[in-house]
Structure formats: structure tokens, C-alpha cells
Design a protein around this motif. Structure first.
Motif, PDB file in Angstrom:
ATOM      1  N   PHE A   1       0.857  -1.181   0.000  1.00 30.61           N
ATOM      2  CA  PHE A   1       0.000   0.000   0.000  1.00 30.61           C
ATOM      3  C   PHE A   1       0.891   1.228   0.000  1.00 30.61           C
ATOM      4  O   PHE A   1       1.883   1.279   0.735  1.00 30.61           O
ATOM      5  CB  PHE A   1      -0.890   0.021   1.250  1.00 30.61           C
ATOM      6  N   LEU A   2       0.547   2.202  -0.823  1.00 33.66           N
ATOM      7  CA  LEU A   2       1.338   3.417  -0.928  1.00 33.66           C
ATOM      8  C   LEU A   2       0.476   4.644  -0.680  1.00 33.66           C
ATOM      9  O   LEU A   2      -0.616   4.767  -1.246  1.00 33.66           O
ATOM     10  CB  LEU A   2       1.953   3.549  -2.326  1.00 33.66           C
ATOM     11  N   ASP A   3       0.985   5.551   0.149  1.00 31.90           N
ATOM     12  CA  ASP A   3       0.421   6.883   0.206  1.00 31.90           C
ATOM     13  C   ASP A   3       0.769   7.537  -1.127  1.00 31.90           C
ATOM     14  O   ASP A   3       1.739   7.140  -1.780  1.00 31.90           O
ATOM     15  CB  ASP A   3       1.056   7.643   1.371  1.00 31.90           C
ATOM     16  N   ARG A   4       0.009   8.531  -1.542  1.00 31.05           N
ATOM     17  CA  ARG A   4       0.302   9.175  -2.822  1.00 31.05           C
ATOM     18  C   ARG A   4       1.223  10.382  -2.651  1.00 31.05           C
ATOM     19  O   ARG A   4       2.385  10.344  -3.018  1.00 31.05           O
ATOM     20  CB  ARG A   4      -0.995   9.580  -3.524  1.00 31.05           C
ATOM     21  N   ASP A   5       0.673  11.464  -2.103  1.00 32.38           N
ATOM     22  CA  ASP A   5       1.394  12.740  -2.038  1.00 32.38           C
ATOM     23  C   ASP A   5       2.532  12.682  -1.020  1.00 32.38           C
ATOM     24  O   ASP A   5       2.314  12.375   0.146  1.00 32.38           O
ATOM     25  CB  ASP A   5       0.417  13.866  -1.689  1.00 32.38           C
ATOM     26  N   GLY A   6       3.734  12.949  -1.491  1.00 33.64           N
ATOM     27  CA  GLY A   6       4.907  12.894  -0.640  1.00 33.64           C
ATOM     28  C   GLY A   6       5.603  11.543  -0.647  1.00 33.64           C
ATOM     29  O   GLY A   6       6.705  11.411  -0.134  1.00 33.64           O
TER      30      GLY A   6
ATOM     31  N   VAL B   1      -0.096  -3.366  -6.049  1.00 35.36           N
ATOM     32  CA  VAL B   1       0.261  -2.025  -5.574  1.00 35.36           C
ATOM     33  C   VAL B   1      -1.038  -1.229  -5.454  1.00 35.36           C
ATOM     34  O   VAL B   1      -1.756  -1.048  -6.441  1.00 35.36           O
ATOM     35  CB  VAL B   1       1.234  -1.326  -6.544  1.00 35.36           C
ATOM     36  N   VAL B   2      -1.325  -0.782  -4.233  1.00 32.48           N
ATOM     37  CA  VAL B   2      -2.583  -0.105  -3.938  1.00 32.48           C
ATOM     38  C   VAL B   2      -2.290   1.260  -3.329  1.00 32.48           C
ATOM     39  O   VAL B   2      -1.585   1.353  -2.326  1.00 32.48           O
ATOM     40  CB  VAL B   2      -3.442  -0.942  -2.961  1.00 32.48           C
ATOM     41  N   VAL B   3      -2.827   2.306  -3.930  1.00 33.64           N
ATOM     42  CA  VAL B   3      -2.692   3.653  -3.375  1.00 33.64           C
ATOM     43  C   VAL B   3      -3.853   3.896  -2.410  1.00 33.64           C
ATOM     44  O   VAL B   3      -5.011   3.639  -2.744  1.00 33.64           O
ATOM     45  CB  VAL B   3      -2.689   4.713  -4.496  1.00 33.64           C
ATOM     46  N   VAL B   4      -3.517   4.380  -1.215  1.00 34.15           N
ATOM     47  CA  VAL B   4      -4.504   4.793  -0.216  1.00 34.15           C
ATOM     48  C   VAL B   4      -4.169   6.230   0.158  1.00 34.15           C
ATOM     49  O   VAL B   4      -3.102   6.512   0.688  1.00 34.15           O
ATOM     50  CB  VAL B   4      -4.516   3.861   1.013  1.00 34.15           C
TER      51      VAL B   4
END
Length: 183
Positions: free
Chosen positions: A6-11, A46-49
């Protein structure tokens, strides 16, 4: 059931921009696309949260968010990378209408987006990782039962990494360290 990253998006994936609501504002963090491609090559979902209070506050809309994500998809594809799923929470205490909620189950640090992703994509949260640049990213990952990685991009330089399973300079280093520990 399979583990995911899981990936945060911004930053984490892209440079931090307050209220990123236009594709022209999107700048990928160097090495991020190649890192996602490494995960893709291993068959790891790969999942963006991402919290998107800008939607809730009326600074931009869902179409703007979709346009930014489309641009990100184009930039990732240039390096043979892709995001498998995206979950976004527009809720915030200063949100408008239905989005005016400080502690919505989907808003990080709550684990709602992770739980939805796990149910919809048959993901093993206990074997998964969350990578982000904020303490709320790490807390959300922990609450979901994931291992957590802090990156020093975005807001990460100012975050205490004591609660992280690993701390990395950026997403590229985090992915290398995660893959070295992959089940």
C-alpha cells in the motif's frame, strides 16, 4: 489471499503539493515509478490509499482527482509500472456536506481503505506493507495489520521513524528493503 504494498500518494509517489488538483502540478519523486515497476514485476499488488481532503473541502473535484491519477498512470507506464487499485478518502472535519466528518472510517489513520481493498482484491493484510511519509500513514497501516515503512520524502523528514518497521530515504529504497524481507 496475497500480500500487497500500500502506498500513500502525495509525498511518497509524487512531490508534495498542497491540494494537488491539476495534472500539470504532478511531479513524480525520482525513482518512484521504477520502484513500482519492481513490485509489478514480482506480481505484488500495488494499492494507493490517499486522504484527499481537498475534495471534501471543495478545492477540487473527483474529476480533477481522476485526471491527476490518469496523468500518474501515464508517467508510471513510461517505466512499465502501474497502480493496481486506488482508494481515496475525501472526509475531513472541515469538509463540506457529506464529507464533513473528522473521524470517518476511511480517513487515515483509520484503516477503512485498507479493509475495503483487502475485501475487494483478496489481500492478506498481515503480509502486506504500507509505505508513507506521515505518522498517520504508519498508524493506518498498523491499524490494518500491515508492516509499515516511512520514507523521508514529502513530510517524512520531520517524522519520528521509531514506530516504523523500516525507514528509507525514498520509495525506491523502501521497495528494495521490503523486497529483501518479502515472504
Amino acid at each position: 489471499m496475497r500480500p500487497a504494498v500500500f502506498l500513500d500518494r502525495d509525498g511518497t509517489l509524487n512531490e508534495e503539493v498542497d491540494y494537488l488538483g491539476h495534472p500539470d502540478q504532478l511531479v513524480m519523486i525520482p525513482g518512484a515509478a521504477a520502484a513500482v515497476a519492481k513490485l509489478n514485476a514480482r506480481g505484488i499488488p500495488v494499492v494507493v490509499v490517499t486522504n484527499q481532503s481537498g475534495i471534501g473541502r471543495g478545492k477540487y473535484g473527483w474529476q480533477d482527482f481522476a485526471a491527476v491519477m490518469s496523468r500518474m498512470g501515464t508517467l508510471l507506464a513510461l517505466e512499465n509500472a502501474r497502480i493496481d487499485a486506488v482508494y481515496a478518502s475525501p472526509h475531513h472535519e472541515k469538509g463540506q456536506g457529506e464529507y464533513a466528518m473528522a473521524d470517518h472510517p476511511d480517513r487515515k489513520p483509520n484503516p477503512g481503505m485498507f479493509l475495503k481493498a483487502a475485501a475487494e482484491h483478496e489481500l492478506d493484510l498481515a503480509g502486506s506493507w504500507m509505505v508513507g511519509d506521515k505518522a498517520i500513514d504508519l498508524e493506518a497501516g498498523r491499524r490494518a495489520g500491515c508492516r509499515v515503512a516511512l520514507v523521508r520524502t514529502g513530510y517524512g523528514a520531520g517524522v519520528d521513524g521509531a514506530d516504523a518497521d523500516l525507514v528509507a530515504a525514498d520509495l525506491a529504497e523502501a521497495v528494495d528493503l521490503i523486497l529483501a524481507r518479502w515472504p
